[in-house]
Scaffold this motif. Structure first.
Motif, PDB file in Angstrom:
ATOM      1  N   TYR A 345       4.550   4.049  11.653  1.00 58.66           N
ATOM      2  CA  TYR A 345       3.362   3.421  11.070  1.00 58.66           C
ATOM      3  C   TYR A 345       3.736   2.497   9.906  1.00 58.66           C
ATOM      4  O   TYR A 345       3.211   1.374   9.795  1.00 58.66           O
ATOM      5  CB  TYR A 345       2.402   4.510  10.591  1.00 58.66           C
ATOM      6  CG  TYR A 345       1.377   4.039   9.581  1.00 58.66           C
ATOM      7  CD1 TYR A 345       0.268   3.299   9.971  1.00 58.66           C
ATOM      8  CD2 TYR A 345       1.529   4.331   8.222  1.00 58.66           C
ATOM      9  CE1 TYR A 345      -0.670   2.871   9.040  1.00 58.66           C
ATOM     10  CE2 TYR A 345       0.603   3.903   7.291  1.00 58.66           C
ATOM     11  CZ  TYR A 345      -0.491   3.170   7.703  1.00 58.66           C
ATOM     12  OH  TYR A 345      -1.409   2.743   6.778  1.00 58.66           O
ATOM     13  N   ALA A 346       4.648   2.943   9.039  1.00 57.82           N
ATOM     14  CA  ALA A 346       5.052   2.120   7.893  1.00 57.82           C
ATOM     15  C   ALA A 346       5.711   0.826   8.354  1.00 57.82           C
ATOM     16  O   ALA A 346       5.441  -0.256   7.806  1.00 57.82           O
ATOM     17  CB  ALA A 346       6.002   2.911   6.996  1.00 57.82           C
ATOM     18  N   MET A 347       6.573   0.911   9.377  1.00 60.72           N
ATOM     19  CA  MET A 347       7.233  -0.291   9.885  1.00 60.72           C
ATOM     20  C   MET A 347       6.230  -1.229  10.548  1.00 60.72           C
ATOM     21  O   MET A 347       6.305  -2.450  10.387  1.00 60.72           O
ATOM     22  CB  MET A 347       8.341   0.114  10.863  1.00 60.72           C
ATOM     23  CG  MET A 347       9.467   0.924  10.221  1.00 60.72           C
ATOM     24  SD  MET A 347      10.686   1.517  11.416  1.00 60.72           S
ATOM     25  CE  MET A 347      11.428  -0.029  11.945  1.00 60.72           C
ATOM     26  N   ALA A 348       5.288  -0.661  11.297  1.00 63.13           N
ATOM     27  CA  ALA A 348       4.272  -1.498  11.951  1.00 63.13           C
ATOM     28  C   ALA A 348       3.332  -2.105  10.929  1.00 63.13           C
ATOM     29  O   ALA A 348       2.892  -3.255  11.076  1.00 63.13           O
ATOM     30  CB  ALA A 348       3.497  -0.652  12.962  1.00 63.13           C
ATOM     31  N   GLU A 349       3.003  -1.362   9.871  1.00 70.09           N
ATOM     32  CA  GLU A 349       2.135  -1.869   8.817  1.00 70.09           C
ATOM     33  C   GLU A 349       2.753  -3.069   8.113  1.00 70.09           C
ATOM     34  O   GLU A 349       2.054  -3.994   7.690  1.00 70.09           O
ATOM     35  CB  GLU A 349       1.848  -0.746   7.812  1.00 70.09           C
ATOM     36  CG  GLU A 349       0.963  -1.135   6.643  1.00 70.09           C
ATOM     37  CD  GLU A 349      -0.479  -1.353   7.042  1.00 70.09           C
ATOM     38  OE1 GLU A 349      -1.230  -1.914   6.227  1.00 70.09           O
ATOM     39  OE2 GLU A 349      -0.867  -0.960   8.169  1.00 70.09           O
ATOM     40  N   ASP A 350       4.088  -3.091   8.013  1.00 62.81           N
ATOM     41  CA  ASP A 350       4.794  -4.214   7.390  1.00 62.81           C
ATOM     42  C   ASP A 350       5.065  -5.354   8.367  1.00 62.81           C
ATOM     43  O   ASP A 350       5.660  -6.369   7.981  1.00 62.81           O
ATOM     44  CB  ASP A 350       6.121  -3.734   6.792  1.00 62.81           C
ATOM     45  CG  ASP A 350       5.906  -2.824   5.600  1.00 62.81           C
ATOM     46  OD1 ASP A 350       4.880  -2.985   4.919  1.00 62.81           O
ATOM     47  OD2 ASP A 350       6.761  -1.961   5.347  1.00 62.81           O
ATOM     48  N   GLY A 351       4.673  -5.182   9.626  1.00 60.91           N
ATOM     49  CA  GLY A 351       4.851  -6.227  10.617  1.00 60.91           C
ATOM     50  C   GLY A 351       6.198  -6.226  11.296  1.00 60.91           C
ATOM     51  O   GLY A 351       6.469  -7.100  12.132  1.00 60.91           O
ATOM     52  N   LEU A 352       7.074  -5.252  10.985  1.00 57.08           N
ATOM     53  CA  LEU A 352       8.409  -5.232  11.576  1.00 57.08           C
ATOM     54  C   LEU A 352       8.448  -4.522  12.917  1.00 57.08           C
ATOM     55  O   LEU A 352       9.445  -4.605  13.639  1.00 57.08           O
ATOM     56  CB  LEU A 352       9.398  -4.550  10.614  1.00 57.08           C
ATOM     57  CG  LEU A 352       9.530  -5.182   9.230  1.00 57.08           C
ATOM     58  CD1 LEU A 352      10.632  -4.486   8.441  1.00 57.08           C
ATOM     59  CD2 LEU A 352       9.816  -6.677   9.330  1.00 57.08           C
ATOM     60  N   PHE A 353       7.384  -3.791  13.252  1.00 54.29           N
ATOM     61  CA  PHE A 353       7.305  -3.102  14.538  1.00 54.29           C
ATOM     62  C   PHE A 353       5.942  -3.418  15.141  1.00 54.29           C
ATOM     63  O   PHE A 353       5.084  -3.999  14.490  1.00 54.29           O
ATOM     64  CB  PHE A 353       7.509  -1.593  14.336  1.00 54.29           C
ATOM     65  CG  PHE A 353       8.062  -0.892  15.545  1.00 54.29           C
ATOM     66  CD1 PHE A 353       9.177  -1.376  16.202  1.00 54.29           C
ATOM     67  CD2 PHE A 353       7.474   0.272  16.023  1.00 54.29           C
ATOM     68  CE1 PHE A 353       9.699  -0.730  17.311  1.00 54.29           C
ATOM     69  CE2 PHE A 353       7.980   0.927  17.136  1.00 54.29           C
ATOM     70  CZ  PHE A 353       9.091   0.433  17.775  1.00 54.29           C
ATOM     71  N   PHE A 354       5.726  -3.051  16.385  1.00 54.58           N
ATOM     72  CA  PHE A 354       4.536  -3.453  17.126  1.00 54.58           C
ATOM     73  C   PHE A 354       3.268  -2.993  16.412  1.00 54.58           C
ATOM     74  O   PHE A 354       3.124  -1.836  16.025  1.00 54.58           O
ATOM     75  CB  PHE A 354       4.603  -2.899  18.540  1.00 54.58           C
ATOM     76  CG  PHE A 354       5.864  -3.297  19.261  1.00 54.58           C
ATOM     77  CD1 PHE A 354       6.122  -4.624  19.560  1.00 54.58           C
ATOM     78  CD2 PHE A 354       6.811  -2.347  19.599  1.00 54.58           C
ATOM     79  CE1 PHE A 354       7.288  -4.999  20.213  1.00 54.58           C
ATOM     80  CE2 PHE A 354       7.985  -2.710  20.246  1.00 54.58           C
ATOM     81  CZ  PHE A 354       8.229  -4.043  20.553  1.00 54.58           C
TER      82      PHE A 354
END
Length: 638
Positions: A345-354
């Motif tokens: 979730y943290a990675m996706a929230e930063d735009g780095l993951f889907f």
């Protein structure tokens, strides 16, 4: 030269993108998740993540094959080494109460691509760890029923003989993961409630083992007749410590939960310290009881505790131990399923993951998509992969995360606050927010004040000022941290492979040890002679840079102990991660979009060395830097 500069510009811009830092919100407590976890909740999460199947399996294995009764000292050394890493996580969890753990900490202090790779490896570690625990849970339960489940599956469903795959599909392991994911998707309070139940039962069983075990203790089992207390010597104790270190992996779930804690500034450090202390105490006391009940060389590595009670004539106690073992595995399973979706979730929230994984359910306040998708992926791994093949890949990503978090603590401790304006010596421009500030501070400072964060300490200025005085604040520290990591890797490579694989002569081996040891010590000294941040209102790691430096050295040394197949798998996973990052993450990064937003304009006053005042207009960058241009050449003289 101009042509060369234009040719290098794309490479420079790429490096800037790869190393851009995450911009934190002014309100660190703002979140779309639900802040409801207390200090007790976080403590039990940490205990559940550390005190798992290792208490019932690892203690017997290490005691019989590596250390003997001195496994107690091995767990003590491993606990101290883990404490160094735990301190670093506690500081970041309190200072930056955001989910993502090592990924978030690296993004804030080191750079984007490094943070992505750390998060990418932690995702795999959690998936493998959860699948491995589910396989162990299934196997332990199956052994109670005399392997009836395995026999039924192989006879009536299917079996196969493929390398790295299990001999039969473990439907029980996959099923428990799907069920656990379903419960966790109902919200953090449900997860915490289940963890409370299993942790309480597990701790009750541990107390039973300790009380009943000490009643059955026989000090003669530590005598020379049975081989003595430390039959494998100091080398065995150290080798056992390296293995016991992995028993404490799991405290990072506390830092991962900091965004859902009510008061993370106090709860995260307290929960980390208490949970690690309880886990270390449990491992040390259970090891003491185990080696006093029966001779260490007769232990059953697969079920040491249950077998010890059985051999002493109390077979019914084995049922109690089995219940405690299953509950302990359940807590580890819950912790893996709890922390993994939050990193995603943290990675996706930063735009780095889907971006689909960044969606939070408005009712349960948890990332349901990440929980269900990665729960199913974890269940699939548990269904088809062999337990040994899974365990072989464990630890390298965790140790790498520990290393980066320790390095991030040093970098952030000596990094000046970007929100504060720079106070410089005479001859340079001095900036103030308003004209009234200028009127109050126009007098030249005659006395030298305490140097700024990241600058050379005043007492070292006469000796090293010419060499280091002109460097930007934090620049020398960042270079020293890089040197610290390189020297640690080089030193551990020489220690581990110098005499055997590399066949170095003794003079060369000794010389390299001295060179890399000096580089390590000098790097620590260069960091120490700079001014750190000292006004933080949250928990700070003591003895910086010594504590994080020691943690880096220990983590790198343990990484060198891993097999070459693990490093090959690690390299392949890194390559896949880089494809994901360059194919998706770098283009959808929120920090990248922030750089493209229109710049805010602000009026400031600049004091020239002559004492004159110039009104300027500055474009305020997202990272706090400013670009200045004179908008009104109005000069005031005093």
């Amino acid at each position: 030269m101009a042509t060369c500069s234009r040719g290098c510009a794309p490479a420079v811009r790429l490096c800037q993108k790869l190393n851009r830092l995450k911009t934190l919100d002014d309100d660190m407590m703002a979140t779309s998740l639900k802040r409801c976890l207390s200090t007790l909740d976080l403590t039990l999460l940490g205990v559940g993540g550390m005190v798992g199947s290792g208490l019932y399996v690892l203690t017997g294995t290490v005691a019989k094959d590596m250390v003997g009764p001195a496994v107690i000292i091995s767990f003590l050394f491993a606990g101290i080494a883990s404490l160094l890493a735990a301190f670093c996580y506690a500081e970041f969890g309190a200072r930056i109460p955001k989910t993502g753990s090592a990924y978030m900490f690296t993004y804030v202090s080191v750079g984007e691509v490094w943070a992505f790779l750390i998060g990418w490896n932690v995702i795999l570690e959690n998936m493998i760890g959860g699948a491995a625990v589910a396989r162990a849970w299934s196997g332990y339960l199956d052994s109670i029923f005399n392997h009836a489940i395995q026999n039924f599956t192989e006879t009536h469903i299917m079996q196969w003989n493929i390398p790295f795959l299990a001999h039969y599909p473990d439907l029980l392991a996959a099923g428990i993961l799907v069920v656990a994911s379903f419960f966790i998707s109902f919200g953090v309070q449900v997860s915490s409630y289940l963890n409370h139940i299993f942790s309480t039962i597990s701790m009750g069983v541990i107390i039973f083992i300790l009380v009943f075990g000490f009643v059955l203790a026989e000090p003669a089992n530590w005598s020379q007749k049975e081989g003595g207390f430390a039959p494998f010597g100091l080398s065995g104790i150290l080798a056992g410590s390296a293995t016991c270190f992995y028993a404490f992996v799991g405290f990072d779930v506390i830092a991962s939960s900091s965004e859902e804690a009510k008061n993370p500034q106090k709860a995260v450090p307290i929960a980390t310290a208490i949970s690690l202390g309880l886990a270390a105490t449990a491992y040390i006391l259970v090891s003491t009881v185990l080696t006093l009940m029966v001779p260490w060389h007769t232990l059953d590595p697969n079920s040491a505790l249950a077998d010890a009670f059985f051999r002493r004539g109390y077979s019914w106690a084995g049922v109690v131990v089995a219940v405690g073992s299953i509950c302990a595995m359940n807590t580890v399973l819950l912790c893996n399923l709890f922390s993994l979706p939050r990193i995603v979730y943290a990675m996706a929230e930063d735009g780095l993951f889907f971006s689909i994984f960044a969606r939070v359910n408005p009712v349960t306040k948890v990332p349901v998509n990440a929980i269900l998708v990665f729960g199913v992926l974890m269940a699939t791994m548990a269904l088809i992969f062999d337990l040994e093949a899974l365990v072989q890949f464990l630890s390298i990503g965790t140790l790498l995360a520990y290393t980066f978090v320790a390095a991030s603590v040093i970098v952030l401790r000596f990094q000046p606050d970007k929100s504060t304006s720079k106070s410089t010596d005479s001859g340079e421009l001095k900036q103030y927010e308003s004209f009234s500030d200028k009127l109050q501070l126009v007098e030249r400072q005659k006395t030298r004040e305490r140097r700024g964060v990241g600058q050379l300490k005043a007492c070292w200025e006469p000796y090293l000022g010419r060499l280091l005085g002109d460097c930007e604040p934090g620049e020398v520290v960042a270079f020293s941290v890089l040197t610290l990591i390189v020297s640690s890797v080089s030193l551990c490579v020489v220690l581990e492979f110098g005499t055997q694989q590399l066949h170095l002569p003794m003079w060369s081996f000794t010389m390299l040890l001295v060179i890399f040891s000096l580089a390590f010590v000098i790097s620590l000294a260069l960091i120490w002679i700079h001014e750190p941040q000292s006004d933080s209102k949250t928990f700070q790691v003591p003895l910086v840079p010594l504590s994080p430096g020691a943690s880096i050295l220990i983590n790198v040394f343990l990484m060198m102990k891993l097999s070459y197949l693990t490093w090959i798998r690690f390299t392949v996973w890194i390559a896949i991660g880089l494809l994901v990052y360059f194919g998706y993450g770098i283009w959808h990064s929120k920090e990248g979009r922030r750089e493209l937003q229109p710049k805010d304009m602000a009026a400031r006053y600049v004091v020239l060395p002559s004492g004159s005042l110039v009104e300027t207009v500055q474009s305020v960058q997202p990272d706090g830097q400013v670009e200045t241009s004179v908008s009104d050449p109005m000069t005031l003289f005093f």
